[in-house]
Design an enzyme around this catalytic site. Structure first.
Site, PDB file in Angstrom:
ATOM      1  N   ALA A  68       0.859  -1.179   0.036  1.00  0.00           N
ATOM      2  CA  ALA A  68      -0.058   0.062   0.092  1.00  0.00           C
ATOM      3  C   ALA A  68       0.955   1.367  -0.008  1.00  0.00           C
ATOM      4  O   ALA A  68       1.962   1.127   0.347  1.00  0.00           O
ATOM      5  CB  ALA A  68      -0.885   0.133   1.243  1.00  0.00           C
ATOM      6  N   GLY A 124       0.712  -5.052   1.152  1.00  0.00           N
ATOM      7  CA  GLY A 124      -0.554  -5.124   0.118  1.00  0.00           C
ATOM      8  C   GLY A 124      -0.410  -5.907  -1.116  1.00  0.00           C
ATOM      9  O   GLY A 124      -1.200  -6.551  -1.515  1.00  0.00           O
ATOM     10  N   GLU A 136      -0.552  -9.387  -0.366  1.00  0.00           N
ATOM     11  CA  GLU A 136      -1.746  -9.887  -0.396  1.00  0.00           C
ATOM     12  C   GLU A 136      -2.715  -9.982  -1.480  1.00  0.00           C
ATOM     13  O   GLU A 136      -3.361 -10.796  -1.652  1.00  0.00           O
ATOM     14  CB  GLU A 136      -2.513  -8.742   0.684  1.00  0.00           C
ATOM     15  CG  GLU A 136      -1.757  -8.791   2.102  1.00  0.00           C
ATOM     16  CD  GLU A 136      -2.373  -7.657   3.194  1.00  0.00           C
ATOM     17  OE1 GLU A 136      -1.968  -6.476   2.980  1.00  0.00           O
ATOM     18  OE2 GLU A 136      -3.261  -8.288   3.895  1.00  0.00           O
ATOM     19  N   GLU A 151       4.305  -5.105   7.554  1.00  0.00           N
ATOM     20  CA  GLU A 151       3.568  -3.932   8.260  1.00  0.00           C
ATOM     21  C   GLU A 151       4.013  -3.949   9.663  1.00  0.00           C
ATOM     22  O   GLU A 151       3.943  -2.755  10.253  1.00  0.00           O
ATOM     23  CB  GLU A 151       2.117  -4.531   8.155  1.00  0.00           C
ATOM     24  CG  GLU A 151       1.513  -4.383   7.012  1.00  0.00           C
ATOM     25  CD  GLU A 151       1.717  -5.651   6.084  1.00  0.00           C
ATOM     26  OE1 GLU A 151       2.327  -6.593   6.193  1.00  0.00           O
ATOM     27  OE2 GLU A 151       0.838  -5.546   4.983  1.00  0.00           O
TER      28      GLU A 151
END
Ligand code: DAK
Length: 256
Positions: A64, A109, A112, A132
């Site tokens: 992200a 992300g 993911e 993270e």
């Protein structure tokens, strides 16, 4: 600005994230555009499979966009998490095969998004991590739920708690990826592999995806029932008739 490049080759749609300077980190625009492009491709009858990859030679998706996360409050963070979860759910629930061609960093992300794909192939230089915790965060786009189902609880905990990167060989040994190709040939090899899969019965492929998804989202009994119904339904289709007849007649089936 266009963040997603979409091209179609032999019924396969290649969606490329075009944010090379930021190592294809996902900001709002990129998240929305990828979700829209996926939905369009899933609806398009001429497309039979989708490949997601990143632009450049260094990164699939570096996570992200950390710069936008700096300004999130609790409400916006929840929405941001839901936006990414929406995207990963679109991928995972797709009735068409979605494959990640991981051409470099798949971090946070980015990892993911690859986890939501049905299959993952990596280049030799690919690196995976859920970093993270290093930012005082937890994965927010489904990583805590999908990673243990793919690599098992023990290694998922190790990846998520340590935040450390693993290389493609380690990822292969854990079953996190389905195969490794050289950096230069990754996309072509993934296209060839996808082509091979698409020679199989189209409805059988779609039903297999649906049943396997059921094994994740529902009780086994319900999944068994879906499997039995879809298995039975296939006997009303030309596709199953052709597949079985071709075997008996010792010829290649014609599914198109
Ligand atoms: N976000 C924004 N920009 C990024 C980025 C990222 N994730 N990763 C790289 N970039 C940018 C860099 O800032 C740099 O931009 P400029 O400074 O040139 O403007 C450019 O890409 C090139 O990066 P580097 O210069 O750092 O390149 P290096 O080769 O030296 O290093 C690296 C590559 C991938 C090791 C390094 O860039 C890096 O560590 N990047 C961060 C990787 C990372 O931590 N990714 C995970 C992000 S966290 C949630 C919702 C979502 C999430 C969590 C919770 N909720 C709402 C609860 C998701 C979290 C994440 O994904």
């Amino acid at each position: 600005m266009k963040m997603i490049n979409s091209i179609i080759k032999n019924n396969i749609c290649i969606l490329t994230i075009e944010r090379e300077k930021a190592l294809n980190a996902m900001n709002y625009e990129t998240l929305h555009e990828l979700n829209d492009a996926l939905k369009t491709s899933i609806k398009d009858e001429s497309i039979r499979a989708i490949i997601i990859t990143g632009s450049g030679e260094k990164s699939f998706i570096a996570g992200a966009d950390i710069k936008i996360m700096q300004n999130l409050d609790k409400t916006k963070a929840y929405e941001f998490s839901k936006l990414g979860q929406n995207l990963t759910n679109t991928i995972e629930n797709s009735s068409k095969l979605v494959i990640a061609a991981v051409n470099g960093f798949a971090l946070g992300g980015g990892c993911e998004i690859s986890l939501a794909c049905h299959l993952r192939f990596a280049s030799e230089n690919a690196k995976f991590s859920q970093p993270e915790v290093k930012l005082g965060l937890i994965p927010g786009w489904g990583g805590t739920q999908r990673l243990p189902k793919i690599v098992g609880k023990s290694f998922a905990l190790e990846m998520i708690l340590s935040g450390e990167m693993i290389d493609s060989k380690k990822a292969l040994s854990l079953g996190l990826v389905n195969g490794i190709f050289s950096n230069e040939t990754l996309l072509n090899e993934v296209l060839l592999y996808t082509d091979k899969i698409l020679k199989n019965g189209p409805k059988a492929l779609e039903s297999s995806l649906l049943c396997i998804q059921k094994s994740i989202n529902s009780q086994q009994e319900e999944g068994m029932e879906t499997e039995a119904k879809l298995f039975a339904k296939s006997f009303q289709s030309k596709e199953t008739n052709e597949g079985i007849t071709a075997f008996i007649e010792k010829r290649t089936p014609k599914f198109d």
